[in-house]
Design an enzyme around this catalytic site. Structure first.
Site, PDB file in Angstrom:
ATOM      1  N   HIS A   1      -9.560  46.555  18.594  1.00  0.00           N
ATOM      2  CA  HIS A   1      -8.782  45.639  19.495  1.00  0.00           C
ATOM      3  C   HIS A   1      -8.412  44.183  18.969  1.00  0.00           C
ATOM      4  O   HIS A   1      -9.236  43.767  18.058  1.00  0.00           O
ATOM      5  CB  HIS A   1      -9.387  45.547  21.016  1.00  0.00           C
ATOM      6  CG  HIS A   1     -10.922  45.031  20.842  1.00  0.00           C
ATOM      7  ND1 HIS A   1     -11.957  45.891  20.437  1.00  0.00           N
ATOM      8  CD2 HIS A   1     -11.597  43.683  20.637  1.00  0.00           C
ATOM      9  CE1 HIS A   1     -13.044  45.518  20.232  1.00  0.00           C
ATOM     10  NE2 HIS A   1     -13.165  44.030  20.525  1.00  0.00           N
TER      11      HIS A   1
ATOM     12  N   ASP B   1      -9.340  39.846  28.965  1.00  0.00           N
ATOM     13  CA  ASP B   1     -10.762  39.920  28.725  1.00  0.00           C
ATOM     14  C   ASP B   1     -11.657  39.302  29.980  1.00  0.00           C
ATOM     15  O   ASP B   1     -11.213  38.536  30.717  1.00  0.00           O
ATOM     16  CB  ASP B   1     -11.239  39.105  27.627  1.00  0.00           C
ATOM     17  CG  ASP B   1     -12.410  39.427  26.792  1.00  0.00           C
ATOM     18  OD1 ASP B   1     -12.542  40.125  25.785  1.00  0.00           O
ATOM     19  OD2 ASP B   1     -13.589  39.264  27.486  1.00  0.00           O
ATOM     20  N   ILE B   2     -12.593  40.430  30.182  1.00  0.00           N
ATOM     21  CA  ILE B   2     -13.514  40.165  31.410  1.00  0.00           C
ATOM     22  C   ILE B   2     -14.537  38.874  31.216  1.00  0.00           C
ATOM     23  O   ILE B   2     -14.729  38.259  32.113  1.00  0.00           O
ATOM     24  CB  ILE B   2     -14.432  41.539  31.720  1.00  0.00           C
ATOM     25  CG1 ILE B   2     -15.059  41.488  33.070  1.00  0.00           C
ATOM     26  CG2 ILE B   2     -15.693  41.319  30.602  1.00  0.00           C
ATOM     27  CD1 ILE B   2     -15.457  42.665  33.196  1.00  0.00           C
TER      28      ILE B   2
ATOM     29  N   GLY C   1     -19.031  40.438  15.300  1.00  0.00           N
ATOM     30  CA  GLY C   1     -19.059  40.346  16.510  1.00  0.00           C
ATOM     31  C   GLY C   1     -18.390  41.251  17.184  1.00  0.00           C
ATOM     32  O   GLY C   1     -18.243  41.310  18.490  1.00  0.00           O
TER      33      GLY C   1
HETATM   34  P1  5GP Z   1     -15.546  42.565  20.549  1.00  0.00           P
HETATM   35  O1  5GP Z   1     -16.969  41.617  20.878  1.00  0.00           O
HETATM   36  O2  5GP Z   1     -15.930  43.848  20.276  1.00  0.00           O
HETATM   37  O3  5GP Z   1     -14.774  41.796  19.450  1.00  0.00           O
HETATM   38  O4  5GP Z   1     -14.752  42.281  21.921  1.00  0.00           O
HETATM   39  C1  5GP Z   1     -14.896  42.999  22.973  1.00  0.00           C
HETATM   40  C2  5GP Z   1     -14.579  42.371  24.310  1.00  0.00           C
HETATM   41  O5  5GP Z   1     -14.353  43.128  25.410  1.00  0.00           O
HETATM   42  C3  5GP Z   1     -15.211  41.095  24.625  1.00  0.00           C
HETATM   43  O6  5GP Z   1     -14.581  39.938  24.405  1.00  0.00           O
HETATM   44  C4  5GP Z   1     -15.831  41.343  26.042  1.00  0.00           C
HETATM   45  O7  5GP Z   1     -15.832  40.275  26.821  1.00  0.00           O
HETATM   46  C5  5GP Z   1     -14.797  42.328  26.304  1.00  0.00           C
HETATM   47  N1  5GP Z   1     -15.136  43.233  27.473  1.00  0.00           N
HETATM   48  C6  5GP Z   1     -16.404  43.889  27.598  1.00  0.00           C
HETATM   49  N2  5GP Z   1     -16.451  44.788  28.548  1.00  0.00           N
HETATM   50  C7  5GP Z   1     -15.383  44.577  29.259  1.00  0.00           C
HETATM   51  C8  5GP Z   1     -14.865  45.228  30.428  1.00  0.00           C
HETATM   52  O8  5GP Z   1     -15.226  45.997  31.218  1.00  0.00           O
HETATM   53  N3  5GP Z   1     -13.227  44.698  30.805  1.00  0.00           N
HETATM   54  C9  5GP Z   1     -12.718  43.774  30.162  1.00  0.00           C
HETATM   55  N4  5GP Z   1     -11.486  43.479  30.557  1.00  0.00           N
HETATM   56  N5  5GP Z   1     -13.055  43.296  28.735  1.00  0.00           N
HETATM   57  C10 5GP Z   1     -14.363  43.668  28.434  1.00  0.00           C
END
Ligand code: 5GP
Ligand code: ZN
Length: 114
Positions: free
Chosen positions: A100, A30-31, A93
């Site tokens: 994912h 994760d970034i 969230g």
């Molecule tokens: P969500 O909020 O949808 O459950 O998780 C999305 C995740 O994707 C977040 O934890 C966010 O930090 C990660 N994320 C968003 N953009 C990028 C990116 O460009 N690269 C990576 N490796 N992770 C990302």
């Protein structure tokens, strides 16, 4: 899906630090990590959320979960414990609508989650 960030990671159009991949799934860091280990596991094919993946391809869901377990083993976070999370829907969230699993560990994880 042309405008999906995680589909672009599968094709290599957006760079990712990949830690494991298989025929159906890819795991990358994760970034914006929320724990010492924070890895995302995605199916290569686009499904929007957990319900979409579960109902469309439960075998592929199994591959995503198997990949999550193997990542936890590789990262050395099985003991004392780790967490696998699917944020499902904006209110929980979810910000990227390509399903994912978050694999989190390497620190104490409190319960209930926020
Ligand atoms: P969500 O909020 O949808 O459950 O998780 C999305 C995740 O994707 C977040 O934890 C966010 O930090 C990660 N994320 C968003 N953009 C990028 C990116 O460009 N690269 C990576 N490796 N992770 C990302
Ligand atoms: Zn996608």
């Amino acid at each position: 899906m042309a405008d999906c960030l995680f589909c672009k990671m599968v094709t290599g159009d957006v760079p990712a630090t990949v830690v494991r991949d298989s025929d159906g799934a890819v795991a990358f860091r994760d970034i914006n990590p929320q724990a010492p280990t924070h890895v995302l596991v995605i199916p290569r094919e686009h499904y929007t959320d957990l319900a979409d993946l579960t109902r469309s391809d439960p075998v592929l869901l199994g591959e995503v979960l198997d990949t999550a377990v193997r990542v936890a083993e590789d990262e050395g976070i099985v003991d004392p414990g780790y967490r696998v999370v699917f944020n499902s829907g904006a209110g929980a969230g979810q910000t990227v609508f390509h399903v994912h699993a978050h694999v989190l560990g390497g620190r104490g994880l409190s319960w209930p989650p926020g």
